[in-house]
Design a protein around this motif. Structure first.
Motif, PDB file in Angstrom:
ATOM      1  N   ILE A 174       0.760  -1.216   0.085  1.00  0.00           N
ATOM      2  CA  ILE A 174      -0.084  -0.004  -0.105  1.00  0.00           C
ATOM      3  C   ILE A 174       0.789   1.154  -0.095  1.00  0.00           C
ATOM      4  CG2 ILE A 174      -0.281   0.436   2.473  1.00  0.00           C
ATOM      5  CD1 ILE A 174      -3.172   0.770   1.914  1.00  0.00           C
ATOM      6  N   ARG A 175       2.302   1.088   0.191  1.00  0.00           N
ATOM      7  CA  ARG A 175       3.028   2.273   0.247  1.00  0.00           C
ATOM      8  C   ARG A 175       2.903   3.251  -0.898  1.00  0.00           C
ATOM      9  NH1 ARG A 175       8.493  -0.230   2.738  1.00  0.00           N
ATOM     10  NH2 ARG A 175       9.361   1.414   1.467  1.00  0.00           N
TER      11      ARG A 175
ATOM     12  N   LEU B   3       0.480   3.951  -2.678  1.00  0.00           N
ATOM     13  CA  LEU B   3      -0.628   4.781  -2.663  1.00  0.00           C
ATOM     14  C   LEU B   3      -0.477   5.769  -1.737  1.00  0.00           C
ATOM     15  CD1 LEU B   3      -3.585   5.338  -3.036  1.00  0.00           C
ATOM     16  CD2 LEU B   3      -4.258   3.582  -1.349  1.00  0.00           C
ATOM     17  N   GLY B   4       0.374   5.629  -0.677  1.00  0.00           N
ATOM     18  CA  GLY B   4       0.591   6.645   0.375  1.00  0.00           C
ATOM     19  C   GLY B   4       1.624   7.846  -0.308  1.00  0.00           C
TER      20      GLY B   4
ATOM     21  N   THR C 164       2.460  12.217   8.400  1.00  0.00           N
ATOM     22  CA  THR C 164       2.815  10.866   8.123  1.00  0.00           C
ATOM     23  C   THR C 164       3.412  10.204   9.293  1.00  0.00           C
ATOM     24  OG1 THR C 164       4.992  11.459   7.303  1.00  0.00           O
ATOM     25  CG2 THR C 164       3.061  11.097   5.527  1.00  0.00           C
TER      26      THR C 164
ATOM     27  N   LEU D 254       0.403   2.985   4.505  1.00  0.00           N
ATOM     28  CA  LEU D 254      -0.036   4.308   3.858  1.00  0.00           C
ATOM     29  C   LEU D 254       0.933   5.552   4.334  1.00  0.00           C
ATOM     30  CD1 LEU D 254      -2.362   4.872   1.753  1.00  0.00           C
ATOM     31  CD2 LEU D 254      -3.394   6.160   3.933  1.00  0.00           C
ATOM     32  N   CYS D 255       1.084   5.762   5.728  1.00  0.00           N
ATOM     33  CA  CYS D 255       1.599   6.872   6.096  1.00  0.00           C
ATOM     34  C   CYS D 255       3.308   6.710   5.694  1.00  0.00           C
ATOM     35  CB  CYS D 255       1.646   7.080   7.496  1.00  0.00           C
ATOM     36  SG  CYS D 255       0.026   7.493   8.153  1.00  0.00           S
TER      37      CYS D 255
END
Length: 460
Positions: free
Chosen positions: A78-79, A81-82, A102, A139-140
């Motif tokens: 998912i990184r 997308l972050g 973040t 994500l962060c």
């Protein structure tokens, strides 16, 4: 590579007068924050075996372990997308406030893992809660590290960018060391039984304190001089996504992603899978394996700075490509050797540490210069977005799959050769592609930011 239209071939220009006098403080502050942030991310991986028991069914231990590793991997997947979301914010609002957001998200996501009920208490809901917190972490983090690279790169001179960003690049490795130290310290203090019962939560809860310290440190920082200037002159991008991905810049994002995929696989294969290897293949206990890897990381970490500095002299490309080649050629003999010297009860500690330190030195070669390369490759107005997305595609998808693929391959076949196919083949392919596609950027000035995207660079 020939000089390109948008970049200066001079190592210094009048704009470098903007380099602030406190830039070393900036580097330290950004690095300390990053150490703590990567502590958050890796504490999860360090305790994967414990989490497997606490949050998944105990009926199939291997399935439980792979489920936890899959959750670990999902945090990587998912990184990008972050990076996509927070990259936009960093180019529109600013570098400083974006990675404050973040950092806060990472801290809350990690600390909360220490508070949630286990599978025994609430059943499958525990796994879903863990998954949700892992998504927040990933994500962060996707918006954090590209921001830190950009922040440091926009504070230092062109001539020594590899050296100074090399210091920043030590922060993930040191974050692992801190995570291992906290795990070992907690387990030693409480004892194995208490640790397995409830004290495994302590390293996660400790994150609340660490992140509070990191937020305080980062609040003292100012916005980067490069961003301040483009904002003052009204030269900020109106749409970072469009300029980064729907223009000629997109091909540079693709090239950067190829380079970072190779770097990411070497990074995780060289130091993170070493810990999995000792625990799951050699069957070394958690404390002993953590101590071996921790010492090796401390020995190998200075290579990030050394090779970052070397890239200032001979270029980013030759240093990074040498790391790809050495990793792909020597991983199998090195891991075979590591297996021979780490039989439980007869561990050759000095040799085991030496082997992992060699693996970490490959990380120094590919990772030390990568921050400078990425910052120099993209213009200031879309730098946060353009750096973050390929960085997290490479490290999140390319590198993040290493623990899952290598561990699953070994569990299925019990063959070291099969487990190492992915760590060997990917750097080899990236070496060949980067040889032809990757540009040399060490003469590119981040201070020369008044440029159009179209036609400003050649890919090689």
């Amino acid at each position: 590579m020939s000089a390109t239209a948008g970049h200066t071939t001079a190592r210094r220009g009048p704009a470098e007068g903007h380099v602030p006098s406190n830039f070393r403080t900036v580097i330290v502050a950004a690095s300390v924050g990053n150490v703590i942030e990567w502590y958050d991310f890796y504490i999860f991986g360090s305790l994967a075996a414990v989490l497997a028991v606490k949050f998944f069914s105990k009926t199939h231990p291997v399935a439980a372990l792979l489920s936890t590793i899959a959750l670990f991997t999902a945090g990587f997947l998912i990184r990008p997308l972050g990076a996509f979301l927070f990259g936009w914010l960093g180019d529109k609002v600013g570098r400083k406030y974006t990675f404050l957001i973040t950092l806060s998200g990472m801290g809350l996501g990690t600390g909360a893992i220490g508070l949630i009920p286990t599978f025994q208490s609430i059943g499958l809901a525990a796994a879903f809660l863990l998954f949700g917190l892992r998504m927040i972490q990933g994500l962060c983090l996707g918006g954090e590290y590209g921001g830190a690279i950009t922040y440091v790169a926009e504070h230092v001179s062109d001539a020594r960018r590899g050296y100074y960003t090399g210091w920043l690049q030590t922060s993930p490795t040191l974050g692992i060391v801190v995570a291992l130290a906290v795990v070992v310290g907690t387990k030693s203090y409480f004892g194995a039984d208490v640790f397995d019962s409830w004290a495994w939560r302590v390293p996660f809860l400790f994150s609340f304190l660490l992140v509070a310290i990191a937020i305080y440190i980062r609040l003292q920082l100012q916005e980067t001089p490069v961003f301040q200037e483009i904002r003052a002159k009204g030269q900020m991008t109106k749409n970072p996504w469009k300029e980064a991905f729907l223009s000629a810049n997109f091909k540079y994002v693709v090239i950067a992603s190829i380079v970072v995929i190779g770097e990411g696989v070497v990074w995780y294969s060289g130091q993170f899978w070493a810990l999995y290897f000792l625990q799951q293949v050699s069957k070394v206990d958690v404390v002993t394996s953590s101590v071996i890897v921790g010492i090796a990381l401390l020995i190998g970490t200075p290579t990030l700075i050394i090779f970052g500095r070397l890239s200032d002299s001979i270029g980013r490309k030759p240093v990074i490509l040498a790391g790809f080649l050495l990793a792909s050629v020597t991983y199998y003999p090195l891991y075979s050797w590591l297996g021979q010297v780490t039989h439980p009860g007869e561990i050759n500690y000095p040799v085991a540490v030496l082997i992992i330190a060699i693996l970490v030195s490959y990380v120094g070669m590919v990772y030390g210069p990568i921050g400078a390369f990425l910052a120099e490759y993209f213009p200031a107005r879309i730098r946060y977005t353009s750096v973050s997305v390929p960085y997290h595609i490479g490290n999140g998808w390319g590198g993040g799959l290493v623990p899952l693929i290598t561990t699953a391959a070994y569990q299925a076949t019990h063959s070291l050769g099969n487990a190492l196919i992915y760590p060997i083949v990917v750097p080899a392919v990236c070496f060949v592609l980067s040889l032809f596609l990757m540009p040399e950027t060490r003469h590119h000035s981040v201070w020369k930011h008044h440029r159009d995207i179209e036609g400003e660079r050649t890919p090689a």
